[in-house]
Enzyme design. Structure first.
Site, PDB file in Angstrom:
ATOM      1  N   GLY A  76     -43.308  21.029  78.861  1.00  0.00           N
ATOM      2  CA  GLY A  76     -44.487  20.810  79.695  1.00  0.00           C
ATOM      3  C   GLY A  76     -45.507  21.922  79.538  1.00  0.00           C
ATOM      4  O   GLY A  76     -46.716  21.680  79.481  1.00  0.00           O
ATOM      5  N   THR A  77     -45.024  23.145  79.443  1.00  0.00           N
ATOM      6  CA  THR A  77     -45.934  24.291  79.324  1.00  0.00           C
ATOM      7  C   THR A  77     -46.755  24.198  78.041  1.00  0.00           C
ATOM      8  O   THR A  77     -47.965  24.452  78.051  1.00  0.00           O
ATOM      9  CB  THR A  77     -45.124  25.604  79.350  1.00  0.00           C
ATOM     10  N   ASN A 158     -44.805  20.589  92.473  1.00  0.00           N
ATOM     11  CA  ASN A 158     -43.370  20.773  92.253  1.00  0.00           C
ATOM     12  C   ASN A 158     -42.637  21.280  93.482  1.00  0.00           C
ATOM     13  O   ASN A 158     -41.469  21.002  93.672  1.00  0.00           O
ATOM     14  CB  ASN A 158     -43.140  21.723  91.068  1.00  0.00           C
ATOM     15  N   GLN A 186     -43.984  16.527  87.356  1.00  0.00           N
ATOM     16  CA  GLN A 186     -43.148  16.097  88.481  1.00  0.00           C
ATOM     17  C   GLN A 186     -43.363  14.632  88.836  1.00  0.00           C
ATOM     18  O   GLN A 186     -42.556  14.044  89.563  1.00  0.00           O
ATOM     19  CB  GLN A 186     -43.434  16.968  89.718  1.00  0.00           C
ATOM     20  N   GLY A 207     -39.522  16.388  79.455  1.00  0.00           N
ATOM     21  CA  GLY A 207     -38.327  15.548  79.376  1.00  0.00           C
ATOM     22  C   GLY A 207     -37.254  15.874  80.402  1.00  0.00           C
ATOM     23  O   GLY A 207     -36.685  14.984  81.024  1.00  0.00           O
ATOM     24  N   HIS A 208     -37.006  17.170  80.601  1.00  0.00           N
ATOM     25  CA  HIS A 208     -35.835  17.512  81.421  1.00  0.00           C
ATOM     26  C   HIS A 208     -36.044  17.264  82.908  1.00  0.00           C
ATOM     27  O   HIS A 208     -35.120  17.443  83.695  1.00  0.00           O
ATOM     28  CB  HIS A 208     -35.396  18.956  81.156  1.00  0.00           C
ATOM     29  N   THR A 244     -41.702  20.183  62.494  1.00  0.00           N
ATOM     30  CA  THR A 244     -40.786  19.055  62.341  1.00  0.00           C
ATOM     31  C   THR A 244     -40.323  18.563  63.710  1.00  0.00           C
ATOM     32  O   THR A 244     -40.034  19.358  64.598  1.00  0.00           O
ATOM     33  CB  THR A 244     -39.576  19.472  61.484  1.00  0.00           C
ATOM     34  N   CYS A 332     -37.500  36.543  97.673  1.00  0.00           N
ATOM     35  CA  CYS A 332     -36.309  37.007  96.968  1.00  0.00           C
ATOM     36  C   CYS A 332     -35.907  36.067  95.846  1.00  0.00           C
ATOM     37  O   CYS A 332     -35.183  36.461  94.949  1.00  0.00           O
ATOM     38  CB  CYS A 332     -35.153  37.173  97.936  1.00  0.00           C
TER      39      CYS A 332
END
Lengths: 394, 278
Positions: A76-77, A158, A186, A207-208, A244, A332
């Site tokens: 995505g980036t 997100n 998202q 994809g993920h 490729t 945190c």
């Protein structure tokens, strides 16, 4: 502590998703027997090229696009960077970019660092959001100028799942002759998208986030949109992205898009109902719990809830002891010592921002899991509040 | 995900001495909810200056809770004199170590202890008298210098890990680097560091921006029948709205960048970025 798939309750699907078993099955031959290069002249490679073509069609179908408008990338980036840099290089005379204050770091940090990256000064308009995370369209309209090279606005947030009216915004940009890009990482697979009915010029997906593997993304580029490649090299992707093809992952993504299309109704009915049950249950059983984000204008799978006066990482670790996976916008967990920029842009008070927990569901979640969380969360929050110097029992 | 030792996990899961001592001899409150962690330490000291009891309440992550719990365990039965010499490293060591990004949790424990002792003895804390370097987390130069010396810190990143200073907007990084050089140079002392020019606070910055706009920028724009108004200052981003003929003027971007931003950079801060609110 190692978690197995059987025992884990995974509600962190906006972070990443499980590869669907059907996706893995579809990919496997391309990681073993069919290793040919799609660009080769021989049939051995050519048959792989045919599979890639099929996958491209499946991705296009999910988006309501033409296969020729699909460019495979690595994530995505990369898609976001490609879109924004392409627009800036297409219009070197323009020096204005419109985005929002709540973008994913893939767009936010890119815009923040444009001057360093390009050696040019850019004027960035970052649209603010209301308390419920929504955008003000009037303000957006006023923001556009003749200098605007591109608008980049996420489709769904997100952290909160809040949806932006990107189709309407794209239309307004179109009227002004301005390119419109949306980071839909998202949104794709969770809500119906039909790009044929819109004027969105470019769209990023990953994809993920929809049960395909990590390391594969797509940039949709509408036919006729001026385009300058980000990665130059071979003639792959019709010269729009050298390198490729990541064949197995492309095949996997194609399968994942087919599954997403088939499960779109389930996502928006059963998964939504599970999310709603979880959300309502937590808001009613835990005192001082607040929903972050607009209650309706939202993805069906995301619930972002703040538990006041307790800290997110501590909550997550206690949830972890019950094998429950979620995430937090607390300092945190963000790695920056400051809480989430999304919640801060929404004006969520610090008492709540540090204690925000995001639950993001998928079609693999069950009602039993929701019931289990509803049973475990109230005592976790109560325990941490006992420890908190800011918590006073009413 | 952080790698916590078994000791940290144990003190997080089953923290000891949770609560507040009623009519405590000394109370130390450090941190704030905005910072993301805070600790209230109460101690009971007997006539022989021995700490007989210690309790805590902590808002924060697992390592903050574990550090607090461990601190109270260490304090119980300790002589006040010995407690005064307790360092953040002692707390971290007792926990079997903390991830480096979490060392500030042990520092918070030590600061709460100092505050509680100061409350008991009535002697004011020297650390609080320093000059605030990190505005985001309210960390003073004296606190930073001490952390550098006691823990042999060698980089700005380490200072952030130990004190949180520099972990917010990051604007004090230059100052932190300077403190690092000064503190590691034996010749210098905190006193010389204090003589350095004071950093601008957010409030001073806004005031100064307002002043420059009113005094210089407005009058100039008014000559062309234009006007300007300050809308917001968010970190380095200054939002203004252009009025009058400036508003629709095709060269308003040029005015904004070439004139307004240049002026503000010259006279207030050279990192300012001026944006138009439309």
């Amino acid at each position: 502590m190692a978690f197995s798939l059987d025992t884990v309750i995974y509600m962190d699907n906006n972070a990443t998703t499980r590869i669907a078993p059907e996706v893995l099955d579809a990919m496997m031959p391309y990681l073993s027997d069919y290793y040919g290069n799609p660009s080769s002249m021989h049939t051995f490679g050519g048959q792989v090229g045919e599979a890639v073509t099929q996958a491209r069609q499946s991705v296009a179908d999910l988006l309501g696009a033409d296969p020729g408008e699909i460019v495979f990338t690595s994530c995505g980036t990369e898609s976001d960077s490609t879109a924004i840099f392409s627009a800036l290089r297409t219009y070197p005379e323009k020096n204005h970019v419109v985005t929002t204050r709540v973008e994913h770091p893939a767009v936010k940090n890119l815009c923040d660092n444009l001057e360093t990256l390009t050696g040019r000064k850019y004027h960035i308009s970052r649209l603010p959001v209301a308390e419920d995370g929504t955008l003000d369209i009037e303000r957006y309209k006023e923001c556009l100028t003749d200098e605007t090279a591109i608008v980049s606005v996420m489709w769904a947030n997100n952290e909160t799942g809040v949806l932006f009216p990107v189709e309407e915004m794209a239309k307004i940009a179109k009227e002004r002759g301005i390119l419109f890009h949306t980071d839909a990482v998202q949104a794709v697979g969770k809500i119906p998208i039909n790009l044929k009915d819109s004027t969105i010029d470019m769209l990023s997906l990953s994809g993920h986030k929809l049960h395909a593997p990590k390391g594969i993304g797509v940039l949709y580029v509408r036919k006729g949109t001026p385009f300058v490649p980000f990665l130059n090299g071979g003639h792959q992707e019709k010269g729009r992205r050298g390198g490729t093809e990541n064949v197995a992952s492309i095949i996997g993504l194609g399968k994942a898009c087919e599954l997403a299309a088939a499960m779109m109704d389930e996502e928006n009915t059963r998964v939504r109902a599970l999310r709603d049950k979880l959300e309502k249950g937590l808001l009613s059983s835990v005192p001082k719990a607040i929903l972050n984000g607009h209650p309706e204008k939202r993805l069906p799978n995301t619930a972002n809830i703040s538990f006041e006066y307790v800290e997110g990482e501590a909550i997550l670790l206690m949830m972890n002891q019950h094998n429950i996976c979620a995430s937090s916008g607390s300092a945190c967990t963000s790695g920056s010592l400051e809480p989430s920029h999304v919640l801060r842009a929404m004006g969520v008070p610090f008492t709540a921002a540090h204690g925000s927990i995001r639950f993001s569901l998928s079609v693999y979640n069950t009602e039993e899991e929701v019931d289990f969380i509803l049973e475990k969360m109230p005592p976790i929050i109560a325990r941490l509040r006992e420890l908190s110097p800011f918590w006073e029992e009413d | 995900m952080w790698e916590y030792t078994d000791k940290v996990q144990e003190h997080f899961t089953n923290p000891k001495n949770v609560g507040e001592i009623k009519n405590a001899s000394g109370t130390g409150n450090v941190g704030s909810i905005a910072c993301g962690d805070a600790l209230r330490l109460t101690i009971q000291v007997d006539e022989n200056d021995i700490i007989t009891d210690a309790k805590f309440k902590t808002f924060g992550c697992a390592s903050a809770i574990a550090s607090s719990s461990m601190l109270t365990e260490m304090l119980k039965g300790m002589k006040l004199e010995d407690a005064k010499n307790l360092t953040n490293d002692d707390i971290a060591q007792a926990l079997g170590g903390l991830p480096k990004e979490k060392m500030h949790c042990s520092v918070m424990g030590r600061e709460a202890l100092e505050a509680a002792i100061a409350d008991y003895t009535g002697v004011m804390l020297p650390m609080a008298q320093g000059e605030v370097v990190c505005e985001c987390f309210g960390v003073t130069d004296l606190e930073i210098i001490r952390a550098i010396k006691e823990n042999s810190l060698a980089s700005v990143e380490e200072i952030t890990n130990f004190t949180k200073a520099g972990g917010g907007c990051g604007k004090c990084e230059g100052r932190l680097a300077a403190l690092l050089v000064e503190s590691t140079d034996k010749q210098s002392s905190p006193a010389t560091a204090q003589k350095k020019k004071k950093r601008m606070t957010a409030l001073e910055k806004i005031k100064k921006i307002e002043e420059v706009i009113e005094r210089e920028i407005k009058p100039t724009l008014k000559k062309d029948d234009g006007d300007i108004q300050l809308i917001d200052v968010d970190g380095d981003f200054v939002t203004v709205s252009l009025r009058g003929t400036c508003a629709g003027c095709y060269s308003s971007q040029t005015t904004l960048k070439e004139y307004v931003e240049k002026k503000l950079r010259e006279q207030v801060l050279d990192t300012l970025i001026v944006e138009e609110d439309k």
